[in-house]
Design a protein around this motif. Structure first.
Motif, mmCIF file in Angstrom:
data_model
loop_
_atom_site.group_PDB
_atom_site.id
_atom_site.type_symbol
_atom_site.label_atom_id
_atom_site.label_comp_id
_atom_site.label_asym_id
_atom_site.label_seq_id
_atom_site.Cartn_x
_atom_site.Cartn_y
_atom_site.Cartn_z
ATOM 1 N N VAL A 80 7.762 0.788 9.513
ATOM 2 C CA VAL A 80 8.345 1.373 10.710
ATOM 3 C C VAL A 80 8.424 2.870 10.501
ATOM 4 C CG1 VAL A 80 10.417 1.473 12.159
ATOM 5 C CG2 VAL A 80 9.727 -0.683 11.114
ATOM 6 N N GLU A 81 8.122 3.597 11.568
ATOM 7 C CA GLU A 81 8.200 5.050 11.471
ATOM 8 C C GLU A 81 9.651 5.465 11.233
ATOM 9 O OE1 GLU A 81 6.635 8.823 14.010
ATOM 10 O OE2 GLU A 81 6.169 6.809 14.752
ATOM 11 N N ASN A 82 9.853 6.492 10.464
ATOM 12 C CA ASN A 82 11.201 6.999 10.187
ATOM 13 C C ASN A 82 12.056 6.064 9.358
ATOM 14 O OD1 ASN A 82 10.854 9.399 11.557
ATOM 15 N ND2 ASN A 82 11.394 8.431 13.517
ATOM 16 N N MET A 83 11.394 5.190 8.611
ATOM 17 C CA MET A 83 12.178 4.300 7.754
ATOM 18 C C MET A 83 11.439 4.103 6.439
ATOM 19 S SD MET A 83 13.401 0.388 8.486
ATOM 20 C CE MET A 83 12.317 -0.622 7.484
ATOM 21 N N ALA A 84 12.184 4.109 5.337
ATOM 22 C CA ALA A 84 11.587 3.847 4.032
ATOM 23 C C ALA A 84 12.427 2.806 3.309
ATOM 24 C CB ALA A 84 11.533 5.132 3.210
ATOM 25 N N VAL A 85 11.734 1.946 2.557
ATOM 26 C CA VAL A 85 12.457 0.911 1.814
ATOM 27 C C VAL A 85 12.229 1.135 0.325
ATOM 28 C CG1 VAL A 85 12.681 -1.565 1.411
ATOM 29 C CG2 VAL A 85 12.161 -0.712 3.708
ATOM 30 N N PHE A 86 13.322 1.181 -0.438
ATOM 31 C CA PHE A 86 13.228 1.378 -1.880
ATOM 32 C C PHE A 86 13.656 0.103 -2.609
ATOM 33 C CE2 PHE A 86 14.153 5.390 0.187
ATOM 34 C CZ PHE A 86 13.110 6.178 -0.289
ATOM 35 N N GLY A 87 12.957 -0.191 -3.694
ATOM 36 C CA GLY A 87 13.302 -1.371 -4.472
ATOM 37 C C GLY A 87 12.381 -2.517 -4.114
ATOM 38 N N PRO A 88 12.676 -3.721 -4.573
ATOM 39 C CA PRO A 88 13.941 -4.111 -5.218
ATOM 40 C C PRO A 88 14.079 -3.600 -6.656
ATOM 41 C CG PRO A 88 12.412 -5.961 -5.173
ATOM 42 C CD PRO A 88 11.754 -4.854 -4.415
ATOM 43 N N ALA A 89 15.334 -3.443 -7.036
ATOM 44 C CA ALA A 89 15.688 -3.087 -8.393
ATOM 45 C C ALA A 89 17.032 -3.746 -8.681
ATOM 46 C CB ALA A 89 15.814 -1.558 -8.506
ATOM 47 N N PRO A 90 17.383 -3.888 -9.948
ATOM 48 C CA PRO A 90 18.699 -4.467 -10.230
ATOM 49 C C PRO A 90 19.790 -3.629 -9.561
ATOM 50 C CG PRO A 90 17.402 -4.315 -12.240
ATOM 51 C CD PRO A 90 16.627 -3.593 -11.177
ATOM 52 N N ALA A 91 20.751 -4.282 -8.918
ATOM 53 C CA ALA A 91 21.851 -3.575 -8.258
ATOM 54 C C ALA A 91 22.711 -2.894 -9.323
ATOM 55 C CB ALA A 91 22.686 -4.561 -7.440
ATOM 56 N N PRO A 92 23.494 -1.877 -8.924
ATOM 57 C CA PRO A 92 24.331 -1.169 -9.904
ATOM 58 C C PRO A 92 25.184 -2.100 -10.783
ATOM 59 C CG PRO A 92 24.355 -0.008 -7.838
ATOM 60 C CD PRO A 92 23.566 -1.257 -7.605
ATOM 61 N N LEU A 93 25.787 -3.106 -10.202
ATOM 62 C CA LEU A 93 26.403 -4.134 -11.042
ATOM 63 C C LEU A 93 25.387 -5.273 -11.058
ATOM 64 C CD1 LEU A 93 30.114 -4.177 -9.898
ATOM 65 C CD2 LEU A 93 29.377 -4.325 -12.274
ATOM 66 N N ALA A 94 24.471 -5.238 -12.030
ATOM 67 C CA ALA A 94 23.334 -6.160 -11.993
ATOM 68 C C ALA A 94 23.792 -7.612 -12.068
ATOM 69 C CB ALA A 94 22.381 -5.848 -13.137
ATOM 70 N N MET A 95 24.945 -7.838 -12.694
ATOM 71 C CA MET A 95 25.517 -9.173 -12.657
ATOM 72 C C MET A 95 26.970 -9.029 -12.248
ATOM 73 S SD MET A 95 24.988 -12.197 -15.300
ATOM 74 C CE MET A 95 26.404 -12.714 -16.190
ATOM 75 N N LEU A 96 27.385 -9.852 -11.307
ATOM 76 C CA LEU A 96 28.764 -9.788 -10.820
ATOM 77 C C LEU A 96 29.234 -11.212 -10.564
ATOM 78 C CD1 LEU A 96 31.134 -8.016 -9.784
ATOM 79 C CD2 LEU A 96 30.034 -8.046 -7.544
ATOM 80 N N ARG A 97 30.348 -11.565 -11.167
ATOM 81 C CA ARG A 97 30.914 -12.914 -11.027
ATOM 82 C C ARG A 97 29.868 -13.995 -11.265
ATOM 83 N NH1 ARG A 97 32.847 -10.454 -6.394
ATOM 84 N NH2 ARG A 97 34.815 -9.455 -6.831
ATOM 85 N N ALA A 143 16.814 5.420 6.746
ATOM 86 C CA ALA A 143 16.174 5.589 8.050
ATOM 87 C C ALA A 143 16.720 6.814 8.765
ATOM 88 C CB ALA A 143 16.423 4.354 8.910
ATOM 89 N N ALA A 144 15.991 7.239 9.748
ATOM 90 C CA ALA A 144 16.462 8.337 10.591
ATOM 91 C C ALA A 144 17.599 7.816 11.457
ATOM 92 C CB ALA A 144 15.323 8.842 11.467
ATOM 93 N N ARG A 145 18.446 8.742 11.876
ATOM 94 C CA ARG A 145 19.581 8.347 12.701
ATOM 95 C C ARG A 145 19.161 7.702 14.014
ATOM 96 N NH1 ARG A 145 24.855 10.295 13.124
ATOM 97 N NH2 ARG A 145 24.487 10.596 15.325
ATOM 98 N N SER A 146 18.010 8.120 14.496
ATOM 99 C CA SER A 146 17.569 7.645 15.807
ATOM 100 C C SER A 146 17.102 6.193 15.766
ATOM 101 C CB SER A 146 16.429 8.539 16.305
ATOM 102 O OG SER A 146 15.417 8.576 15.305
ATOM 103 N N LEU A 147 16.865 5.669 14.565
ATOM 104 C CA LEU A 147 16.302 4.329 14.472
ATOM 105 C C LEU A 147 17.405 3.269 14.518
ATOM 106 C CD1 LEU A 147 13.543 2.845 13.855
ATOM 107 C CD2 LEU A 147 14.365 2.717 11.509
ATOM 108 N N ASP A 148 17.173 2.191 15.284
ATOM 109 C CA ASP A 148 18.110 1.077 15.298
ATOM 110 C C ASP A 148 17.804 0.210 14.081
ATOM 111 O OD1 ASP A 148 19.651 -1.149 15.655
ATOM 112 O OD2 ASP A 148 19.234 -1.309 17.803
#
Ligand code: ADP
Ligand code: ZN
Length: 722
Positions: A660-677, A688-693
């Motif tokens: 989609v124009e005006n949108m970028a996707v990064f990752g996947p990568a381990p989340a900051p708390l790679a393991m939680l509970r 994304a740009a502000r204009s994008l829904d």
């Protein structure tokens, strides 16, 4: 609307809305709260406008009839729109949002009494250790069997046994006792000129009964509370309701006291610590309009106010307004939306507004109201940096000589001091000197934190605890374990070693876990029974102690590591807030900020008082990188107990990311708390740009995918930290 048919959102069902037949003699409308059959069960639900929610069409003859219409006011249209908006914006199931409005569905039946239990003082013939524990901990407490069992740390059966044995009795509690109305003329203050001007704007807006968002930007101690109290007084005079959101339930107690002094009666409190009967009484009074002023934590935002006239969000910059579990919403932003839908003013009050809020004021969406000076003779405190490289503490200690000297001066003069360190417990990490073993939580990517007061190691993320180990589990060495780094308990020990006679108090969520505990702390401070407070961010908020004249920030660099987008802003806010506790009365305040980097922009801004340039630089950096509020972010967190499963699902989501124009996707990568509970977490970040829904894009993208049952996918729209 077909009068014989109703579309209903069930609160506790994973399904979408369902249609029902309305039986003869029952009259429902959108917002009606009903009981509906589902399979063999009967569930609470809310009738909705059929044209606003899609569902599978079912012929009239196949519809099951509704069971009951509750004797409760229907949810009004503005609240229904708020619920829809929240579900849409935060990509949450509408039923999950609705549950917050109905608080506890089981509390909604028509009866106006609740049976609660309390101790009779009689000692049962047979005393087991559990019974002794239960009676000890219950004390004067009253509540449902479940509530008493929870408070006492025993099973329901133990409580029931004590009822049979006559040690606990049932009492009937009425849940529709009225709340007294606060009196706008009880004890109004005489406002200073700047305060009057600010108050006049709010009063006018309450009078106008129109949507008006305000940013009340006033330095600590400028009288923001007194000023918005005038707006509440106006709302009271008009017979309308006011909602005041506070970031922390520990803050409600001082607030209640102040409110009562001003208005003669307490407001209605709403927070997670309420008993079910209190909750029920408050809910009803809110729905009928009898609860004139409600003060609560973020969950109070979704309650069914009958005729709301004003919303106040105090300490609006606080991160605890961001809900991180279940429906992940930001209460500050939802408050503004509610005000818009209800057509009432909303006041966001803060001494350190979020960059988002300042930007809204900058572009003229919010009206900014400033209070640049402290009330009365109080001056802003003098803030100085203590360079830990030039003036280091002795080995194994954390308080620099300069700070110790100032503490001593304060003790001699009988003035109070506050040491701030945002770390609970004794030490953040325990290490084996012999083999280097570190104690890690088995469920989370986190260290076990030593808590010496309660003698255990605890994980701050999942609550896992273990007894303090005597020997290293890896190399079996004895006495080789050392605490690394300080927590507040360790600083308290250091203070005790230097000033054995000083009266100390540790203030963290471990010691202040209820409004009553907060009240006790405030009482002891006011009575002068405490010389030095050692506390976490809990003490940075809202307190007003005139005899507190010295604040020491133990480690100003702590918040700056990690490289999070908001690190500098949050650090600035935290230190400015804690500094704001100093010198609020007639005596001037001093603040010493210990740091290894006195030249860092945050520290320079605090010391020079030039907050404008700091905010400007931060804002420019965000603008340059198209980061919020100039761009948008959403985090998609994929978790599973099985690491491979989480990774695979995350890769699938990453692979299918739409272009989609005006949108970028990064990752996947381990989340900051790679393991939680116990769940492994992977993350994708959508920028994304502000204009994008961006919600629309994510909804469609994830809606087309499936993943194994053990996988959970949660979207955090406008994430706070990432
Ligand atoms: P803020 O919320 O901006 O930090 P507060 O509302 O807590 O400031 O005010 C700081 C202190 O000054 C409080 O004790 C408050 O009661 C007092 N104060 C502020 N304005 C007035 C006033 N006009 N008259 C009397 N006391 C005031
Ligand atoms: Zn844990």
């Amino acid at each position: 609307m077909n009068r014989n048919r109703a579309r209903v959102i069930l609160l506790n069902a994973a399904l979408g809305p369902l249609d029902y037949r309305v039986p003869h003699g029952m009259e429902v409308e959108p917002g009606s709260i009903v009981l509906a059959p589902l399979g063999p069960r009967q569930l609470t639900g809310v009738v909705w406008e059929p044209e606003r929610l899609e569902t599978e069409e079912v012929g009239d003859n196949r519809l099951r009839p509704l069971v009951q219409l509750y004797d409760l006011p229907p949810l009004a249209a503005p609240l229904r729109r708020l619920i829809e908006w929240t579900a849409d914006y935060y990509l949450a199931p509408i039923a999950a949002v609705l549950r917050m409005s109905l608080a506890s569905a089981s509390a909604l039946d028509g009866s106006r009494t609740v049976i609660e239990y309390r101790a009779t003082g009689r000692v049962p013939d047979r005393l087991t250790p559990q019974r002794v524990q239960a009676l000890e901990r219950i004390g004067e407490r009253q509540g449902l069997v479940r509530e008493l069992a929870l408070a006492a740390g025993v099973s329901d059966a133990v409580i029931r046994g004590l009822v049979k044995a006559g040690a606990i009795e049932a009492v009937e509690v009425t849940v529709d006792d009225p709340f007294p109305f606060p009196d706008p003329d009880h004890d109004p203050p005489r406002l200073e000129a700047a305060q009057s001007a600010a108050a006049a704007q709010f009063v006018e807006a309450v009078e106008a009964e129109e949507f008006a968002p305000f940013l009340l930007d006033g330095v600590t101690g400028s009288g923001k509370t007194e000023v918005y109290f005038e707006a509440i007084a106006k709302s009271l005079r008009k017979g309308r309701q006011t909602l005041v959101l506070l970031p922390e339930i520990a803050l409600t107690e001082p607030f209640l006291k102040r409110f009562t002094a001003r208005f003669g009666h307490e407001p209605v409190a709403w927070h997670s610590g309420l008993r079910q009967s209190q909750r029920r009484r408050a809910w009803r009074a809110i729905a009928t309009g009898d609860a004139r002023v409600v003060v609560g934590a973020r969950s109070a935002l979704f309650l069914p106010y009958r005729n709301l006239g004003l919303i106040v969000v105090d300490e609006a910059h606080e991160t605890s307004f961001k809900q991180e579990e279940g429906v992940q919403y930001h209460a500050r932003d939802v408050a503004v939306m509610r005000a818009k839908l209800e057509r009432v003013p909303v006041i966001l009050a803060s001494a350190t507004p979020a960059i988002e809020s300042r930007q809204m004021a900058e572009i003229g969406v919010y009206r900014e109201v400033r209070l640049p000076d402290r009330y009365g003779v109080a001056e802003m405190p003098d803030i100085r940096a203590v360079d830990l490289i030039q003036d280091p503490p002795p080995r194994g200690r954390w308080l620099a000589p300069l700070l110790v000297a100032e503490l001593e001066r304060n003790l001699e003069r009988g003035e109070q001091s506050l040491l701030f360190l945002n770390r609970r417990g004794y030490a953040p990490l325990t290490l084996c000197r012999a083999c280097g073993h570190r104690f890690q939580c088995p469920n989370c990517t986190a260290w076990m934190v030593e808590h010496r007061l309660v003698r255990r190691l605890a994980c701050h993320h999942c609550g896992h605890v273990m007894p303090p180990p005597r020997l290293c589990p890896e190399c079996q060495e004895e006495d080789s374990l050392v605490p690394v780094g300080p927590g507040v308990e360790r600083i308290a020990d250091e203070v005790a070693a230097i000033f054995p006679d000083a009266r100390r108090a540790i203030v963290t969520s471990d010691t202040i876990w209820s409004p009553a505990k907060a009240a006790e702390f405030v009482g002891r401070m006011e009575a002068g029974e405490i010389d030095i407070v050692i506390g976490t961010q809990l003490v940075t908020k809202g307190y007003h102690f005139p005899n507190l004249t010295l604040v020491g920030v133990v480690d100003a660099d702590l918040g700056l590591s990690g490289g999070d987008l908001r690190a500098a802003e949050r650090s600035f806010q935290q230190i400015a807030q804690v500094a704001g506790r100093a010198g609020r009365g007639e005596k001037p305040g001093r603040v010493l900020v210990q740091t290894h980097e006195p030249a860092a922009p945050v520290i320079r801004a605090l010391v020079s008082g030039d907050t404008e340039s700091f905010y400007q630089a931060e804002t420019d950096a965000r603008r340059g990188a198209a980061m919020p509020p100039f761009g948008r972010l959403a985090a998609i967190v994929i978790s599973s107990e099985d690491a491979r499963e989480a990774e695979e699902a995350a890769r699938l989501i990453g692979r299918t990311a739409p272009k989609v124009e005006n949108m970028a996707v990064f990752g996947p990568a381990p989340a900051p708390l790679a393991m939680l509970r116990g769940r492994h977490r992977q993350r994708l970040l959508v920028h994304a740009a502000r204009s994008l829904d961006v919600q629309d894009v994510i909804r469609e993208w994830l809606g087309a995918l499936t993943w194994p049952r053990g996988v959970r996918v949660a979207v955090d729209v406008d994430p706070y930290s990432f």
